[in-house]
Write an enzyme that holds these catalytic residues in place. Structure first.
Site, PDB file in Angstrom:
ATOM      1  N   CYS A   1      -5.618  -2.164   2.697  1.00  0.00           N
ATOM      2  CA  CYS A   1      -5.379  -2.275   4.183  1.00  0.00           C
ATOM      3  C   CYS A   1      -6.489  -2.828   4.861  1.00  0.00           C
ATOM      4  O   CYS A   1      -6.682  -4.139   4.699  1.00  0.00           O
ATOM      5  CB  CYS A   1      -5.315  -0.686   4.611  1.00  0.00           C
ATOM      6  SG  CYS A   1      -4.723  -0.519   6.286  1.00  0.00           S
TER       7      CYS A   1
ATOM      8  N   GLU B   1       0.843  -1.038   0.139  1.00  0.00           N
ATOM      9  CA  GLU B   1      -0.194   0.178  -0.008  1.00  0.00           C
ATOM     10  C   GLU B   1       0.795   1.301  -0.064  1.00  0.00           C
ATOM     11  O   GLU B   1       1.776   1.233   0.660  1.00  0.00           O
ATOM     12  CB  GLU B   1      -0.861   0.151   1.354  1.00  0.00           C
ATOM     13  CG  GLU B   1      -1.748   1.309   1.381  1.00  0.00           C
ATOM     14  CD  GLU B   1      -2.449   1.267   2.658  1.00  0.00           C
ATOM     15  OE1 GLU B   1      -3.357   2.044   2.966  1.00  0.00           O
ATOM     16  OE2 GLU B   1      -1.984   0.505   3.863  1.00  0.00           O
TER      17      GLU B   1
ATOM     18  N   LYS C   1      -9.741   2.786  -2.899  1.00  0.00           N
ATOM     19  CA  LYS C   1     -10.097   2.113  -1.637  1.00  0.00           C
ATOM     20  C   LYS C   1     -11.573   2.735  -1.633  1.00  0.00           C
ATOM     21  O   LYS C   1     -11.865   4.156  -1.702  1.00  0.00           O
ATOM     22  CB  LYS C   1      -9.316   2.629  -0.665  1.00  0.00           C
ATOM     23  CG  LYS C   1      -9.519   2.234   0.615  1.00  0.00           C
ATOM     24  CD  LYS C   1      -8.637   2.400   1.741  1.00  0.00           C
ATOM     25  CE  LYS C   1      -8.707   1.674   3.061  1.00  0.00           C
ATOM     26  NZ  LYS C   1      -7.689   1.870   4.089  1.00  0.00           N
TER      27      LYS C   1
END
Length: 529
Positions: A403, A286, A350
């Site tokens: 994440c 990430e 995301k």
């Protein structure tokens, strides 16, 4: 056991509150990296006995709802403080600016999460009785409020009780049939069953049911692992996991962006181990690219130079989206797909942002009332409206979870949007050498078992691994290791849908537990009359 239960029932005041906190703290020992599965039996047995002593008296009419809430809240406080204290480590990386928020992370968030457990124990009080029905009531209530914790106020289902029942692959397989949501109430029932030994009613039926559930849990795990062979996929590809283990303070300083970038490239270009094939796909963690790729064409050229013909790079990076004259760009936490010519083939943003990490909730309101300290917390990302699967040139689809998105069962589409594997990139360097990365890794593994597809997980400082559909580590890198590891993955080009409906199974289990509690409660009332 009856003597010990009587002592717990008679506690009051500070001793009673202290034992409730201790009971929750003991339960946290079942979480990674400790994984002491048996601690949950002690934890929930003590909780039941504490509730027995604080739920009032049917003869006098005292309800004890307030007492039940506070016992559950204190239990949750102990569990969450001991299970989540490591969140404070992220604030210490910029202690001069954010040390003031340390109590909010270490105690404040656990205190809020503990409200769910307080409400669960208060709800269980409605059907409390003196037999195994109270165990079923507690299981149903915990299952309901763990479900609510997964989405209320954006949700934070970290360390749901069900995970404690699945520390190793043998004990993970039940989630493939039921899902983590339905596993939680069943786990609570089993964990709380020893409390029946401290009473004189419902002992053997309750213990027999709990033992049967545990035996089925272990038996099904053994069947999937050792009896039913894992079907080979119709397509194979080799993936390289790049784990540079860049210190988070170094990333925050932004002083050596080129050095960070070159370290990723060097690990990418390393020759495969003897006897292994060249990787088809390379994955970086990430936000591993320390600048905006679309504003640095030289960086894309450099990536193209390092990649061999036909190789694809999947990398976490910040994506900027221009909005027109006079307006600042929007920034997304993204995964880019780049080919050997340095061309961006696709990106996925995301969807589920981290509160106070990637955005500040209620920023406008906080600004109006003058709480500038909270507004100054890290943020600035925009959430994507929907998730975009990444399709490799070979036709293989990857379902990206960035994440902590991987801890949310609801973030995974039932059909995986046609993807053949889950891709999880993360940066757990914020939390150092603490239980945090280990807990994150366990929850990620469970998504592979639930969905029945492999998981490719790459973390900046670990734990990076390729996980097979049974939750087993195929290849991996431990916490803080620096390096790259290659693994060959077998996938199905047309993956099956989940073989469970997460919500239907949850409500079926909650219904069964509630029915058991109601039957027990009605029988108790008839005896009192």
């Amino acid at each position: 056991m009856q003597h010990l239960a009587a002592k717990v029932l008679l506690l009051w005041g500070v001793r009673r509150a202290g034992l409730a906190i201790l009971a929750g703290a003991i339960g946290a020992l079942a979480l990674p990296p400790f994984g002491i599965f048996a601690s949950m039996f002690v934890s929930f047995t003590l909780l039941v006995w504490l509730l027995d002593g604080g739920t009032g008296n049917a003869e006098t009419g005292r309800t004890g709802f307030a007492s039940s809430f506070w016992i559950g809240w204190l239990f949750g406080l102990g569990y969450f403080v001991c299970g989540l204290w490591w969140l404070g480590n992220a604030l210490l990386l910029e202690a001069e600016e954010f040390a003031w928020a340390l109590p909010l992370a270490v105690v404040g968030l656990p205190a809020i999460l503990a409200i769910f457990y307080g409400l669960a124990t208060m709800l269980a009080r409605l059907l409390w009785s003196d037999g195994m029905g109270r165990i079923a009531a507690l299981a149903a209530a915990f299952g309901l409020f763990e479900w609510l914790r997964s989405f209320v106020a954006t949700g934070f289902p970290w360390n749901a009780i069900g995970y404690a029942a699945m520390p190793v692959p043998l004990m993970m397989q039940s989630s493939h049939v039921l899902g983590i949501l339905a596993m939680t109430p069943l786990a609570v029932f089993v964990f709380a069953a020893p409390a029946l030994l401290g009473t004189r009613r419902g002992v053997w039926p309750g213990l027999l049911l709990a033992a049967s559930l545990l035996a089925a849990h272990l038996g099904y795990g053994a069947y999937r692992l050792y009896v039913a062979p894992l079907a080979e996929g119709d397509t194979k590809f080799t993936v390289r996991l790049v784990q540079p283990s860049i210190d988070q303070s170094q990333k925050l300083e932004n002083g050596d962006r080129i050095g960070i970038f070159e370290k990723h490239l060097a690990l990418t270009a390393a020759a495969p181990e003897e006897g292994r094939t060249r990787p088809d796909v390379i994955v970086w963690p990430e936000t591993s690219v320390p600048f905006i790729l679309t504003e640095n064409p030289d960086a894309l050229v450099r990536i193209g130079d390092v990649l061999q013909e036909g190789q694809i790079l999947l990398t976490g990076a910040v994506r900027a989206e221009e909005r027109g004259a006079g307006q600042p760009p929007l920034y997304y936490n993204s995964v880019y797909m780049i080919d050997d010519k340095g061309q961006i083939l696709g990106a996925s943003d995301k969807v589920h942002l981290t509160p106070f990490g990637e955005y500040v909730p209620f920023e406008g309101l906080l600004r109006q009332i003058g709480i500038e300290e909270l507004i100054s917390l890290p943020g600035g990302f925009t959430a994507a409206a929907s998730r975009t699967p990444l399709k490799l040139p070979s036709g293989i689809g990857l379902y990206p979870l960035i994440c902590y998105e991987v801890i949310f069962p609801g973030e995974v589409a039932t059909d995986l949007a046609g993807a053949s594997a889950i891709l999880n990139v993360t940066n757990d360097a914020w939390f150092g050498v603490t239980p945090g990365p280990y807990q994150h890794f366990l929850q990620a593994r469970l998504r592979a078992v639930e969905t029945g597809v492999p998981l490719i997980r790459v973390a900046n400082n670990g734990i990076s691994a390729v996980i097979d559909p049974l939750g087993r580590v195929v290849e991996g890198l431990s916490l803080n290791a620096v390096g790259a590891v290659d693994a060959t993955i077998s996938v199905n080009s047309a993956p099956p849908r989940h073989n469970f409906d997460r919500h239907l199974n949850l409500w079926l289990v909650l219904g069964a537990m509630t029915l058991l509690a109601v039957i027990s409660r009605l029988g108790f009332i008839r005896r009192m009359n």
